[in-house]
Design a protein around this motif. Structure first.
Motif, PDB file in Angstrom:
ATOM      1  N   VAL A 156      -4.601   5.699   5.740  1.00 34.58           N
ATOM      2  CA  VAL A 156      -5.950   5.573   6.366  1.00 34.58           C
ATOM      3  C   VAL A 156      -7.496   5.685   5.042  1.00 34.58           C
ATOM      4  O   VAL A 156      -8.140   5.613   5.368  1.00 34.58           O
ATOM      5  CB  VAL A 156      -6.382   7.488   7.133  1.00 34.58           C
ATOM      6  CG1 VAL A 156      -5.698   6.972   8.666  1.00 34.58           C
ATOM      7  CG2 VAL A 156      -5.883   7.964   6.270  1.00 34.58           C
ATOM      8  N   HIS A 157      -6.798   5.744   3.571  1.00 33.99           N
ATOM      9  CA  HIS A 157      -7.979   6.189   2.785  1.00 33.99           C
ATOM     10  C   HIS A 157      -7.486   4.875   1.986  1.00 33.99           C
ATOM     11  O   HIS A 157      -7.008   4.703   0.930  1.00 33.99           O
ATOM     12  CB  HIS A 157      -6.906   6.925   1.758  1.00 33.99           C
ATOM     13  CG  HIS A 157      -7.646   8.408   3.075  1.00 33.99           C
ATOM     14  ND1 HIS A 157      -8.999   8.567   3.093  1.00 33.99           N
ATOM     15  CD2 HIS A 157      -7.020   9.525   3.363  1.00 33.99           C
ATOM     16  CE1 HIS A 157      -8.955   9.603   4.334  1.00 33.99           C
ATOM     17  NE2 HIS A 157      -7.797  10.700   4.404  1.00 33.99           N
ATOM     18  N   PRO A 158      -7.369   3.110   2.307  1.00 29.89           N
ATOM     19  CA  PRO A 158      -6.921   2.155   1.391  1.00 29.89           C
ATOM     20  C   PRO A 158      -8.029   2.088  -0.055  1.00 29.89           C
ATOM     21  O   PRO A 158      -9.369   3.036   0.036  1.00 29.89           O
ATOM     22  CB  PRO A 158      -7.315   1.362   2.174  1.00 29.89           C
ATOM     23  CG  PRO A 158      -8.544   1.115   3.614  1.00 29.89           C
ATOM     24  CD  PRO A 158      -8.176   3.288   3.435  1.00 29.89           C
ATOM     25  N   SER A 159      -7.907   1.861  -0.756  1.00 29.43           N
ATOM     26  CA  SER A 159      -8.223   1.466  -2.315  1.00 29.43           C
ATOM     27  C   SER A 159      -9.750   0.693  -1.720  1.00 29.43           C
ATOM     28  O   SER A 159      -8.763  -0.531  -0.707  1.00 29.43           O
ATOM     29  CB  SER A 159      -7.418   1.299  -3.432  1.00 29.43           C
ATOM     30  OG  SER A 159      -6.559   0.250  -3.028  1.00 29.43           O
TER      31      SER A 159
ATOM     32  N   GLN B  69       0.724  -0.883   0.038  1.00 27.30           N
ATOM     33  CA  GLN B  69      -0.481   0.165   0.329  1.00 27.30           C
ATOM     34  C   GLN B  69       0.500   1.122   0.087  1.00 27.30           C
ATOM     35  O   GLN B  69       0.137   2.156  -1.054  1.00 27.30           O
ATOM     36  CB  GLN B  69      -0.771  -0.097   1.322  1.00 27.30           C
ATOM     37  CG  GLN B  69      -1.988   0.979   1.552  1.00 27.30           C
ATOM     38  CD  GLN B  69      -2.895   0.601   2.439  1.00 27.30           C
ATOM     39  OE1 GLN B  69      -2.094   0.570   3.756  1.00 27.30           O
ATOM     40  NE2 GLN B  69      -3.887   1.703   2.680  1.00 27.30           N
ATOM     41  N   ALA B  70       2.074   0.960   0.824  1.00 23.18           N
ATOM     42  CA  ALA B  70       2.732   2.392   0.429  1.00 23.18           C
ATOM     43  C   ALA B  70       3.781   2.532  -0.545  1.00 23.18           C
ATOM     44  O   ALA B  70       3.471   3.714  -1.522  1.00 23.18           O
ATOM     45  CB  ALA B  70       3.860   1.871   1.935  1.00 23.18           C
ATOM     46  N   VAL B  71       3.898   1.332  -1.076  1.00 20.78           N
ATOM     47  CA  VAL B  71       4.816   1.125  -2.674  1.00 20.78           C
ATOM     48  C   VAL B  71       3.765   1.864  -3.567  1.00 20.78           C
ATOM     49  O   VAL B  71       4.234   2.669  -4.399  1.00 20.78           O
ATOM     50  CB  VAL B  71       4.882   0.172  -2.897  1.00 20.78           C
ATOM     51  CG1 VAL B  71       5.214  -0.006  -4.189  1.00 20.78           C
ATOM     52  CG2 VAL B  71       5.743   0.084  -2.237  1.00 20.78           C
ATOM     53  N   ALA B  72       2.009   1.587  -3.479  1.00 21.94           N
ATOM     54  CA  ALA B  72       1.483   2.187  -4.568  1.00 21.94           C
ATOM     55  C   ALA B  72       1.094   3.782  -3.676  1.00 21.94           C
ATOM     56  O   ALA B  72       0.294   4.450  -4.726  1.00 21.94           O
ATOM     57  CB  ALA B  72       0.099   1.419  -4.262  1.00 21.94           C
ATOM     58  N   GLY B  73       2.164   4.398  -2.622  1.00 20.12           N
ATOM     59  CA  GLY B  73       1.475   5.671  -2.190  1.00 20.12           C
ATOM     60  C   GLY B  73      -0.281   6.575  -2.269  1.00 20.12           C
ATOM     61  O   GLY B  73      -0.418   7.550  -2.659  1.00 20.12           O
ATOM     62  N   GLN B  74      -0.436   4.549  -1.518  1.00 20.65           N
ATOM     63  CA  GLN B  74      -1.449   4.789  -1.031  1.00 20.65           C
ATOM     64  C   GLN B  74      -2.070   5.036   0.343  1.00 20.65           C
ATOM     65  O   GLN B  74      -0.857   4.728   1.647  1.00 20.65           O
ATOM     66  CB  GLN B  74      -2.621   3.388  -1.976  1.00 20.65           C
ATOM     67  CG  GLN B  74      -3.750   4.357  -1.363  1.00 20.65           C
ATOM     68  CD  GLN B  74      -4.681   2.638  -0.970  1.00 20.65           C
ATOM     69  OE1 GLN B  74      -5.015   1.828  -0.375  1.00 20.65           O
ATOM     70  NE2 GLN B  74      -4.393   2.038  -2.399  1.00 20.65           N
ATOM     71  N   SER B  75      -2.743   6.181   1.093  1.00 19.67           N
ATOM     72  CA  SER B  75      -2.134   6.093   2.998  1.00 19.67           C
ATOM     73  C   SER B  75      -3.478   4.897   3.194  1.00 19.67           C
ATOM     74  O   SER B  75      -4.119   4.599   2.843  1.00 19.67           O
ATOM     75  CB  SER B  75      -2.893   7.802   3.124  1.00 19.67           C
ATOM     76  OG  SER B  75      -3.391   7.569   4.535  1.00 19.67           O
TER      77      SER B  75
ATOM     78  N   ALA C 180      -9.784  -2.142  -3.832  1.00 20.85           N
ATOM     79  CA  ALA C 180      -9.212  -3.526  -3.783  1.00 20.85           C
ATOM     80  C   ALA C 180      -7.889  -3.506  -2.146  1.00 20.85           C
ATOM     81  O   ALA C 180      -8.197  -5.131  -2.317  1.00 20.85           O
ATOM     82  CB  ALA C 180      -7.460  -3.295  -4.502  1.00 20.85           C
ATOM     83  N   VAL C 181      -7.058  -2.979  -1.774  1.00 23.12           N
ATOM     84  CA  VAL C 181      -6.609  -3.179  -0.564  1.00 23.12           C
ATOM     85  C   VAL C 181      -8.166  -3.865   0.446  1.00 23.12           C
ATOM     86  O   VAL C 181      -7.700  -4.617   1.460  1.00 23.12           O
ATOM     87  CB  VAL C 181      -5.953  -1.300  -0.409  1.00 23.12           C
ATOM     88  CG1 VAL C 181      -5.219  -1.640   1.409  1.00 23.12           C
ATOM     89  CG2 VAL C 181      -4.738  -1.836  -1.321  1.00 23.12           C
ATOM     90  N   ALA C 182      -8.471  -2.889   0.358  1.00 23.16           N
ATOM     91  CA  ALA C 182      -9.982  -3.155   2.087  1.00 23.16           C
ATOM     92  C   ALA C 182     -10.366  -4.548   1.595  1.00 23.16           C
ATOM     93  O   ALA C 182     -10.463  -4.957   2.780  1.00 23.16           O
ATOM     94  CB  ALA C 182     -11.032  -1.857   2.196  1.00 23.16           C
ATOM     95  N   ALA C 183     -10.279  -4.876   0.178  1.00 20.92           N
ATOM     96  CA  ALA C 183     -11.248  -6.137   0.019  1.00 20.92           C
ATOM     97  C   ALA C 183      -9.804  -6.905   0.411  1.00 20.92           C
ATOM     98  O   ALA C 183     -10.354  -8.109   0.858  1.00 20.92           O
ATOM     99  CB  ALA C 183     -11.342  -6.450  -1.660  1.00 20.92           C
ATOM    100  N   VAL C 184      -8.885  -7.003  -0.024  1.00 22.14           N
ATOM    101  CA  VAL C 184      -7.541  -7.907   0.861  1.00 22.14           C
ATOM    102  C   VAL C 184      -7.268  -8.254   2.084  1.00 22.14           C
ATOM    103  O   VAL C 184      -8.132  -9.262   2.793  1.00 22.14           O
ATOM    104  CB  VAL C 184      -6.051  -7.294  -0.221  1.00 22.14           C
ATOM    105  CG1 VAL C 184      -5.714  -8.488   0.501  1.00 22.14           C
ATOM    106  CG2 VAL C 184      -6.341  -7.668  -1.891  1.00 22.14           C
TER     107      VAL C 184
END
Length: 313
Positions: free
Chosen positions: A277-280, A269-275, A282-286
């Motif tokens: 506290v604001h998961p995408s 998630q960090a590598v993707a530049g995503q905070s 896809a991240v939330a689903a995983v």
């Protein structure tokens, strides 16, 4: 009380001395937060020394206790523990120096002095990592009071190595630093500049990725996963199905696997530049899938016929 303190110090005098020093550093940093209004990169100047003081305190006490209980490699681990203690003191001393000077400690190459400071910090953390790697291998000879706690410590140590290793991802130059050098090489954040809006106290970026999340979560697996094993031991007094050593070990393994997956997910998630506290979606689903599978595995483990007592080797 004095006898308990003497026993604790005897675990590993150097590491326990570091722990005591970190208590003092934490007090000094807390006072600094109250009386010193200065900030660096938008964060209170003394917040970083305080966080490092607490983290190093936990790290030092945990390893002091583990090294003292090793049945093999204890002499080597004791010596490596001393090297770790020196590395921790060097790291924290330079962090405190930077705070007192009102500047950043990590990634700062803005002057010859700061180049030396950052170089020393980089060497000390690398030495610490290598020593921790060897002492973590030694834990596979360790037997603790319960099989679940033994497995929890071993798996927690392996995950912690991965969490510490995430720090090395922070040391590369960002695209902005490559095109417009500004005396800083490396960053905690991804996709945004360090020092933007962050999570209260922890400072993790709320607008971009941040390697510190996975670093923190993974690094403290060595404390958190054994706590699960200890909790199972306590619950076993009331829950019959938890009295089997095999059942407790299986649950610890499930928790550790879920924890490791979470650490990897936070890193990606960090590598993707995503905070964090604001998961995408896809991240939330995983993340949801990992939690659901882990919960289902624990339930199925509890529904199994109690297994016989497991003998650790």
């Amino acid at each position: 009380m004095k006898a308990a303190i003497r026993r604790a110090v005897a675990w590993h005098p150097a590491l326990m001395t570091v722990a005591a020093v970190m208590v003092l550093c934490a007090v000094v940093s807390a006072v600094g937060l109250l009386v010193d209004p200065r900030t660096v990169l938008g964060a209170p100047l003394w917040a970083k020394p305080l966080k490092f003081s607490v983290s190093i305190l936990l790290y030092a006490v945990t390893w002091a206790w583990l090294i003292a209980h090793l049945p093999r490699w204890r002499r080597l681990a004791h010596r490596l523990g001393t090297v770790i203690a020196v590395s921790l003191v060097v790291e924290q001393a330079l962090i405190l120096w930077a705070a007192a000077a009102g500047t950043t400690s990590h990634f700062n190459v803005s002057s010859p002095l700061h180049v030396v400071v950052w170089g020393v910090m980089a060497v000390s953390i690398t030495v610490l990592y290598l020593c921790t790697f060897v002492t973590s291998v030694a834990l596979f000879f360790l037997r603790l009071p319960t099989p679940a706690l033994t497995v929890a410590v071993r798996l927690g140590a392996m995950i912690a190595l991965g969490g510490i290793g995430v720090a090395f991802l922070m040391t590369g130059s960002t695209p902005t630093q490559l095109t417009s050098p500004d005396g800083i090489v490396g960053a905690h954040a991804v996709g945004v500049a360090d020092g933007g809006p962050g999570v209260p106290v922890l400072g993790w970026s709320t607008t971009g990725g941040d390697y510190r999340v996975a670093h923190f979560v993974g690094m403290h697996a060595l404390q958190l996963i054994p706590l699960v094993a200890l909790a199972l031991t306590v619950l076993a007094r009331r829950v019959t199905r938890l009295r089997s050593d095999t059942t407790q070990v299986r649950i610890v393994v499930i928790v550790a696997l879920a924890y490791a997956c979470g650490t990897v997910l936070l890193t990606l998630q960090a590598v993707a530049g995503q905070s964090v506290v604001h998961p995408s979606g896809a991240v939330a689903a995983v993340a949801g899938a990992v939690l659901l599978v882990a919960a289902a595995a624990v339930v199925l483990t509890l529904l199994r016929r109690p297994a016989p007592v497991l003998r650790m080797t």
